[in-house]
Design a protein around this motif. Structure first.
Motif, PDB file in Angstrom:
ATOM      1  N   ASP A  69      10.280 -14.561  -2.757  1.00 41.50           N
ATOM      2  CA  ASP A  69      10.808 -14.396  -3.932  1.00 41.50           C
ATOM      3  C   ASP A  69      10.008 -13.138  -4.588  1.00 41.50           C
ATOM      4  O   ASP A  69      10.559 -12.144  -5.280  1.00 41.50           O
ATOM      5  CB  ASP A  69      10.586 -15.623  -4.815  1.00 41.50           C
ATOM      6  N   GLU A  70       8.574 -13.002  -4.325  1.00 45.01           N
ATOM      7  CA  GLU A  70       8.010 -12.107  -4.824  1.00 45.01           C
ATOM      8  C   GLU A  70       8.269 -10.649  -4.305  1.00 45.01           C
ATOM      9  O   GLU A  70       8.420  -9.715  -5.022  1.00 45.01           O
ATOM     10  CB  GLU A  70       6.397 -12.519  -4.722  1.00 45.01           C
ATOM     11  N   ALA A  71       8.427 -10.539  -3.095  1.00 45.69           N
ATOM     12  CA  ALA A  71       8.774  -9.468  -2.370  1.00 45.69           C
ATOM     13  C   ALA A  71      10.134  -8.780  -2.971  1.00 45.69           C
ATOM     14  O   ALA A  71      10.382  -7.843  -3.194  1.00 45.69           O
ATOM     15  CB  ALA A  71       9.095  -9.665  -0.840  1.00 45.69           C
ATOM     16  N   GLY A  72      11.212  -9.889  -3.217  1.00 40.83           N
ATOM     17  CA  GLY A  72      12.357  -9.414  -3.579  1.00 40.83           C
ATOM     18  C   GLY A  72      12.282  -8.826  -5.087  1.00 40.83           C
ATOM     19  O   GLY A  72      12.964  -7.556  -5.344  1.00 40.83           O
ATOM     20  N   LYS A  73      11.413  -9.301  -5.830  1.00 34.97           N
ATOM     21  CA  LYS A  73      11.232  -8.746  -7.361  1.00 34.97           C
ATOM     22  C   LYS A  73      10.888  -7.551  -7.232  1.00 34.97           C
ATOM     23  O   LYS A  73      10.985  -6.668  -8.099  1.00 34.97           O
ATOM     24  CB  LYS A  73      10.536  -9.829  -8.114  1.00 34.97           C
ATOM     25  N   GLN A  74       9.864  -7.280  -6.222  1.00 37.50           N
ATOM     26  CA  GLN A  74       9.104  -5.828  -6.009  1.00 37.50           C
ATOM     27  C   GLN A  74      10.001  -4.940  -5.212  1.00 37.50           C
ATOM     28  O   GLN A  74       9.449  -3.673  -4.922  1.00 37.50           O
ATOM     29  CB  GLN A  74       7.739  -6.014  -5.495  1.00 37.50           C
ATOM     30  N   GLY A  75      10.993  -5.084  -4.768  1.00 34.68           N
ATOM     31  CA  GLY A  75      11.915  -4.355  -4.041  1.00 34.68           C
ATOM     32  C   GLY A  75      11.688  -4.126  -2.542  1.00 34.68           C
ATOM     33  O   GLY A  75      11.805  -3.093  -2.178  1.00 34.68           O
ATOM     34  N   VAL A  76      11.031  -5.232  -2.074  1.00 35.13           N
ATOM     35  CA  VAL A  76      10.542  -5.161  -0.622  1.00 35.13           C
ATOM     36  C   VAL A  76      11.434  -6.178   0.037  1.00 35.13           C
ATOM     37  O   VAL A  76      11.140  -7.267   0.076  1.00 35.13           O
ATOM     38  CB  VAL A  76       9.257  -5.301  -0.435  1.00 35.13           C
ATOM     39  N   LYS A  79       0.798  -0.921  -0.098  1.00 28.67           N
ATOM     40  CA  LYS A  79       0.076   0.106  -0.131  1.00 28.67           C
ATOM     41  C   LYS A  79       0.942   1.357  -0.063  1.00 28.67           C
ATOM     42  O   LYS A  79       0.394   2.328  -0.613  1.00 28.67           O
ATOM     43  CB  LYS A  79      -1.013  -0.171   1.204  1.00 28.67           C
ATOM     44  N   GLY A  80       1.930   1.324   0.669  1.00 31.33           N
ATOM     45  CA  GLY A  80       2.940   2.407   0.451  1.00 31.33           C
ATOM     46  C   GLY A  80       4.000   2.306   0.053  1.00 31.33           C
ATOM     47  O   GLY A  80       5.044   3.185   0.015  1.00 31.33           O
ATOM     48  N   PHE A  81       4.196   1.377  -1.058  1.00 32.56           N
ATOM     49  CA  PHE A  81       5.303   1.117  -1.813  1.00 32.56           C
ATOM     50  C   PHE A  81       5.487   2.262  -2.714  1.00 32.56           C
ATOM     51  O   PHE A  81       4.562   2.679  -3.607  1.00 32.56           O
ATOM     52  CB  PHE A  81       5.335  -0.256  -2.712  1.00 32.56           C
ATOM     53  N   GLY A  82       6.532   2.797  -3.147  1.00 29.23           N
ATOM     54  CA  GLY A  82       6.863   3.619  -4.027  1.00 29.23           C
ATOM     55  C   GLY A  82       8.349   3.751  -4.388  1.00 29.23           C
ATOM     56  O   GLY A  82       9.076   3.398  -3.448  1.00 29.23           O
ATOM     57  N   GLN A  83       8.693   4.086  -5.691  1.00 32.20           N
ATOM     58  CA  GLN A  83      10.102   4.150  -5.922  1.00 32.20           C
ATOM     59  C   GLN A  83      11.056   5.171  -5.149  1.00 32.20           C
ATOM     60  O   GLN A  83      12.191   5.040  -4.976  1.00 32.20           O
ATOM     61  CB  GLN A  83      10.290   4.659  -7.370  1.00 32.20           C
ATOM     62  N   ASP A  84      10.242   6.170  -4.583  1.00 30.77           N
ATOM     63  CA  ASP A  84      10.956   6.858  -3.644  1.00 30.77           C
ATOM     64  C   ASP A  84      11.039   6.837  -2.265  1.00 30.77           C
ATOM     65  O   ASP A  84      11.346   7.637  -1.306  1.00 30.77           O
ATOM     66  CB  ASP A  84      10.139   8.444  -3.941  1.00 30.77           C
ATOM     67  N   ARG A  85      10.563   5.585  -1.928  1.00 26.92           N
ATOM     68  CA  ARG A  85      10.493   5.020  -0.443  1.00 26.92           C
ATOM     69  C   ARG A  85      11.172   3.878  -0.282  1.00 26.92           C
ATOM     70  O   ARG A  85      11.437   3.009  -1.198  1.00 26.92           O
ATOM     71  CB  ARG A  85       9.205   4.696   0.254  1.00 26.92           C
ATOM     72  N   VAL A  86      11.914   3.668   0.946  1.00 27.60           N
ATOM     73  CA  VAL A  86      12.735   2.480   1.377  1.00 27.60           C
ATOM     74  C   VAL A  86      11.330   1.513   1.974  1.00 27.60           C
ATOM     75  O   VAL A  86      10.986   1.637   2.782  1.00 27.60           O
ATOM     76  CB  VAL A  86      13.754   2.549   1.966  1.00 27.60           C
ATOM     77  N   SER A  87      11.188   0.204   1.096  1.00 28.02           N
ATOM     78  CA  SER A  87       9.989  -0.274   1.930  1.00 28.02           C
ATOM     79  C   SER A  87      10.594  -1.786   2.457  1.00 28.02           C
ATOM     80  O   SER A  87      11.651  -2.328   1.814  1.00 28.02           O
ATOM     81  CB  SER A  87       9.202  -1.114   0.644  1.00 28.02           C
ATOM     82  N   ARG A  88      10.469  -2.138   3.575  1.00 32.79           N
ATOM     83  CA  ARG A  88      10.851  -3.122   4.242  1.00 32.79           C
ATOM     84  C   ARG A  88       9.996  -3.921   5.336  1.00 32.79           C
ATOM     85  O   ARG A  88       9.181  -3.513   5.747  1.00 32.79           O
ATOM     86  CB  ARG A  88      12.210  -2.907   5.197  1.00 32.79           C
ATOM     87  N   VAL A  89      10.063  -5.215   5.230  1.00 36.08           N
ATOM     88  CA  VAL A  89       9.203  -5.919   6.334  1.00 36.08           C
ATOM     89  C   VAL A  89      10.059  -6.733   7.090  1.00 36.08           C
ATOM     90  O   VAL A  89      10.879  -6.920   7.131  1.00 36.08           O
ATOM     91  CB  VAL A  89       8.316  -7.188   5.630  1.00 36.08           C
ATOM     92  N   LEU A  90       9.457  -6.276   8.508  1.00 34.98           N
ATOM     93  CA  LEU A  90      10.407  -7.092   9.582  1.00 34.98           C
ATOM     94  C   LEU A  90       9.411  -8.104  10.110  1.00 34.98           C
ATOM     95  O   LEU A  90       8.460  -8.015  10.659  1.00 34.98           O
ATOM     96  CB  LEU A  90      10.687  -5.767  10.704  1.00 34.98           C
ATOM     97  N   LEU A  91       9.971  -9.462   9.986  1.00 43.03           N
ATOM     98  CA  LEU A  91       9.115 -10.767  10.528  1.00 43.03           C
ATOM     99  C   LEU A  91      10.010 -11.158  11.629  1.00 43.03           C
ATOM    100  O   LEU A  91      11.041 -11.467  11.689  1.00 43.03           O
ATOM    101  CB  LEU A  91       9.137 -11.677   9.002  1.00 43.03           C
ATOM    102  N   LEU A  92       9.146 -11.279  12.798  1.00 43.07           N
ATOM    103  CA  LEU A  92       9.720 -11.789  14.047  1.00 43.07           C
ATOM    104  C   LEU A  92       8.646 -12.864  14.466  1.00 43.07           C
ATOM    105  O   LEU A  92       7.908 -13.055  14.562  1.00 43.07           O
ATOM    106  CB  LEU A  92       9.691 -10.791  14.982  1.00 43.07           C
ATOM    107  N   THR A  93       9.533 -14.375  14.898  1.00 40.88           N
ATOM    108  CA  THR A  93       8.902 -15.402  15.255  1.00 40.88           C
ATOM    109  C   THR A  93       9.551 -16.165  16.212  1.00 40.88           C
ATOM    110  O   THR A  93      10.945 -16.120  16.151  1.00 40.88           O
ATOM    111  CB  THR A  93       8.551 -16.174  14.024  1.00 40.88           C
ATOM    112  N   ASP A  94       9.228 -16.928  17.144  1.00 43.46           N
ATOM    113  CA  ASP A  94       9.778 -17.740  17.906  1.00 43.46           C
ATOM    114  C   ASP A  94       9.576 -19.315  17.704  1.00 43.46           C
ATOM    115  O   ASP A  94       9.877 -20.083  18.561  1.00 43.46           O
ATOM    116  CB  ASP A  94       9.700 -17.565  19.563  1.00 43.46           C
ATOM    117  N   GLY A  95       8.871 -19.756  16.539  1.00 48.40           N
ATOM    118  CA  GLY A  95       8.246 -20.979  16.592  1.00 48.40           C
ATOM    119  C   GLY A  95       8.375 -21.370  15.173  1.00 48.40           C
ATOM    120  O   GLY A  95       8.698 -20.738  14.307  1.00 48.40           O
ATOM    121  N   GLN A  96       8.096 -22.661  15.140  1.00 54.14           N
ATOM    122  CA  GLN A  96       8.154 -23.474  13.816  1.00 54.14           C
ATOM    123  C   GLN A  96       6.971 -23.191  12.915  1.00 54.14           C
ATOM    124  O   GLN A  96       5.537 -23.215  13.724  1.00 54.14           O
ATOM    125  CB  GLN A  96       8.378 -24.979  13.802  1.00 54.14           C
ATOM    126  N   THR A  97       6.716 -23.001  11.815  1.00 53.97           N
ATOM    127  CA  THR A  97       5.564 -22.738  11.130  1.00 53.97           C
ATOM    128  C   THR A  97       5.077 -24.226  10.572  1.00 53.97           C
ATOM    129  O   THR A  97       6.062 -25.261  10.508  1.00 53.97           O
ATOM    130  CB  THR A  97       5.660 -21.756   9.964  1.00 53.97           C
TER     131      THR A  97
END
Length: 421
Positions: free
Chosen positions: A163-170, A133-151
């Motif tokens: 893979d999808e996030a990497g291709k989109q620059g996130v 929603k906030g993605f833009g070429q003029d912004r640094v986009s990042r996700v911080l994923l935190l967990t303590d367990g097995q999925t």
């Protein structure tokens, strides 16, 4: 014309001996921000994806709430933030919005209680949707994923999202707490999206990890960084390693014949990026020889620049006198040793998982030798403890595996005193 990026290409040996046969050589491509690039000029778009499962109760959740509060306070009013919480269900606690609503965000987080199990892919999918929603070429986009367990049964879905996030620059930064989570999965999520990864043993270090990530985002000077290597006839690239923010072997998805093509994510103006190329050079007569050329592509959104590039040649000389070819470049060989330690421990873990204990032990012993040479006594001791565990039980310890996975990958950076300790 002044370049926004500066690149150095340094060979493991400037001079190679005339041998009549193929030789191995390493090229270090060191990428730094030029003086014309400003630091901290790009607004941030950060999506927090946080595990709220029952095992996060108590000190972990308390420290997590404090760390999120720190992130919100450090962001500027023009920065965007969202908070997604997950167990075996997902809730968007804070939809993507300006970080100026600090008190409201902290109040919502303070009301979170732990419950349920762990389903990472659902949380990650929802968090990425908020980031977009906030993605833009003029912004640094990042996700911080935190967990303590097995999925549960959704590792492939997690990797597809990465893979999808990497291709989109996130970029996704994956953070694991304690010992009961899948380090292989979280490392792959980070690597595939050009992000970072942390292992935290003590919950108090959650704040340190979040601080590192915010500092890194606020130092981004260039985006959509790529490297293209075009080798001269007969020169064979065999391995390619990225070394920032972690050592990663990207050979399988970057080498195509005599060409190298890799996405590198964004450029931190404080730390830069380094790429190590291992190549095989055919026999040559005495004299200068051009191995090939590397081209670094990049964008500088803060200056309205896209599709920029800078090139540099990879050059050596061949000498008939072996003494003239004896000198090595210490900077490159130090990096080669660090990558070698990473390779040995990776092979050891692979062999152990297939039940080949003898081969795993040999690889670990080789890793210990390299680590001692590098002065990494603590990691070398950890290797010896895992060898003992392997011989006694036929398996590694959960904590030991994580220490070695993260320790060898991060030999190229200065670690904080609390993360991973």
């Amino acid at each position: 014309m002044k370049n926004e990026l500066n690149i150095r290409c340094i060979m493991s040996k400037d001079t190679l001996p005339v041998t009549g046969g193929e030789q191995a050589v390493y090229a270090l491509v060191d990428i730094k921000a030029g003086t014309s690039l400003g630091i901290g000029t790009m607004p941030s778009n950060i999506a927090l994806v946080l595990d709220r499962s029952g095992s996060m109760d108590g000190e972990k959740m308390d420290n997590l709430k404090e760390a999120v509060g720190y992130v919100v306070d450090r962001l500027g009013d023009e920065d965007l933030v969202s908070v997604t919480i997950f167990d075996d269900q997902v809730e968007t606690l804070v939809s993507s919005q300006p970080a100026k609503n600090r008190d409201e965000i902290k109040t919502k987080l303070s009301q979170v209680i732990t419950r349920g199990g762990t389903q990472i892919s659902d949380g990650l999918s929802a968090g990425l949707a908020e980031a977009k929603k906030g993605f833009g070429q003029d912004r640094v986009s990042r996700v911080l994923l935190l967990t303590d367990g097995q999925t549960w049964d959704d590792e492939d879905a997690c990797l597809r999202l990465a893979d999808e996030a990497g291709k989109q620059g996130v970029a996704i930064t994956s953070i694991g707490i304690g010992n009961e989570w899948n380090e292989k999965l979280l490392l792959q999520i980070a690597e595939r999206s050009h992000g970072n990864s942390h292992w935290i043993q003590n919950p108090i270090a959650i704040l340190d990890a979040f601080r590192q990530e915010v500092d890194g985002m606020q130092a981004i000077a260039a985006t959509n960084l790529t490297i293209t290597g075009r080798m001269s006839a007969g020169v064979r690239p065999v391995k390619v390693y990225t070394t920032s923010p972690m050592i990663a072997d990207v050979s399988s998805r970057t080498i195509n014949g005599g060409t190298i093509q890799a996405d590198l994510g964004s450029l931190d103006a404080k730390t830069g990026q380094k790429v190590l190329i291992e190549a095989r050079v055919p026999a040559q007569k005495a004299g200068p020889f051009r191995l090939g050329q590397v081209e670094i592509g990049y964008d500088v959104p803060s200056q309205g620049l896209t599709g920029q590039s800078v090139k540099a040649d990879l050059n050596v000389a061949f000498a008939a006198n072996a003494a003239d070819a004896a000198k090595v470049n210490a900077e490159v060989m130090n990096l080669v040793e660090k990558v070698t330690a990473f390779k040995f421990q990776t092979r050891a873990l692979t062999e152990a998982r297939t039940g080949n204990i003898a081969a795993a032990t040999r690889q670990f012993q080789a890793a210990a030798t390299v680590l001692l040479d590098l002065g990494e006594d603590e990691l070398a001791d950890a290797v010896e403890r895992e060898i003992a565990s392997l011989k006694k039980t036929g398996a590694f310890t959960a904590a030991g595996t994580k220490k070695l996975e993260y320790g060898t990958r991060k030999l190229t950076q200065v670690m904080t005193t609390s993360i991973g300790k």
